[in-house]
Design a protein around this motif. Sequence first.
Motif, PDB file in Angstrom:
ATOM      1  N   UNK A  47      43.013  36.619  36.377  1.00 22.37           N
ATOM      2  CA  UNK A  47      44.701  36.074  36.867  1.00 22.37           C
ATOM      3  C   UNK A  47      44.240  37.058  38.110  1.00 22.37           C
ATOM      4  N   UNK A  48      43.662  38.080  38.085  1.00 24.78           N
ATOM      5  CA  UNK A  48      44.395  39.493  38.403  1.00 24.78           C
ATOM      6  C   UNK A  48      43.699  39.032  40.019  1.00 24.78           C
ATOM      7  N   UNK A  49      42.571  38.120  40.221  1.00 23.43           N
ATOM      8  CA  UNK A  49      42.299  38.686  41.510  1.00 23.43           C
ATOM      9  C   UNK A  49      42.627  36.972  42.541  1.00 23.43           C
ATOM     10  N   UNK A  50      43.117  35.775  41.168  1.00 22.89           N
ATOM     11  CA  UNK A  50      43.405  35.560  42.192  1.00 22.89           C
ATOM     12  C   UNK A  50      45.628  35.644  42.756  1.00 22.89           C
ATOM     13  N   UNK A  51      45.814  36.383  41.800  1.00 23.98           N
ATOM     14  CA  UNK A  51      47.000  37.194  41.916  1.00 23.98           C
ATOM     15  C   UNK A  51      46.958  37.712  43.383  1.00 23.98           C
TER      16      UNK A  51
END
Length: 364
Positions: A47-51
């Motif tokens: 999620x970190x990468x997408x966020x």
Amino acid sequence: MIPDTMTAVLLTGHGGIDKLDYRTDVPTPRPGPGEVLIRVAAAGVNNTDINTRIGWYSKAVTEDTGTGGAEGFDTVDDADASWSGVPLTFPRIQGADVCGQVVAVGEGVHPSRIGERVIVRNMLRTYVDYRPYECWTIGSECDGGFAQFCVAPARETHAVDCDWTDAELAAIPCAYSTAENMLHRAGLGAEKVLITGASGGVGSAAVQLAKRRGAHVIALCSPAKVDAVRALGADQVLDRGADIVAELGEVSVDVVVDLVAGDGWPALLDVLRRGGRYATAGAIAGPICQIDIRTLYLKDLTLYGCTFQEDVVFENLVRYIEAGEIRPVVAATYPLCEIAKAQEDFLAKTHTGQLVLIPPEVAR
């Protein structure tokens, strides 16, 4: 042999998946003082990468992460769209998970480290002089693992001795450190814990890590993933849309580990016992929640926001791996050139566990 250029995915700005540019002519980084150069073998999708790509951390965004995951948001304010609140510099190589082999060292790092199989702590403290509650996220404030090579601080690059695949090791840094940090901050012991989003990377890690601490785990997930989450060790699995107060009763849980937030958030405090603890490191269903402050103070609850990680958190993960106490679920792997497909599948959330990218091999 270390080539002058490498294959990498460049994030060219905040926005949709079209902001990811797969390139074969990116200059290979060189390690500076106190750093190592890692040939990346695998890098997890989080999620970190997408966020970070969509700028979801900006306070101008109030929607859930899935709403803008593929196309991005129109409301992003670049000034506060990163973990640190400092605008990102583009292009940026993302990838919070790095697993690979040390192939070169910078000044001050002993050459004996060359050849080590390593993972990198994703919440870096070296670049902020180890100040409390400050950190850089690899792949956000500095380049990460969506490439053939990556530079990282030697002090925060950990050799790991295990028989796992590279993809399994790449599933550890971001998801498992996030989960372990929440349990560490909440001081979870042999207690009753409720874990939301239990089928995702962080949620599935939290189930395993909570069981390792002797906890009784109640997990929330979609009906299609009940068996998979139970196989991770959950003692009880509830539909994520269930009325948890009706199912569990008020004041029935010692600790809540929450990755979802959203409209159902108030019920999480209702099921906590008096003196209970709530820990969060995500809000995939939406960051804006309503709280009745009376619930907070009349029940003597403690709320933990969990981003910064004490050194012991990642050190413990390495110890758990080498002792055979945990093992991640890798749902699928993709070649790095299929990063768009990997992120689309991640956003669809039909999997349990982690999705992992594999960079192309480097000629040796």
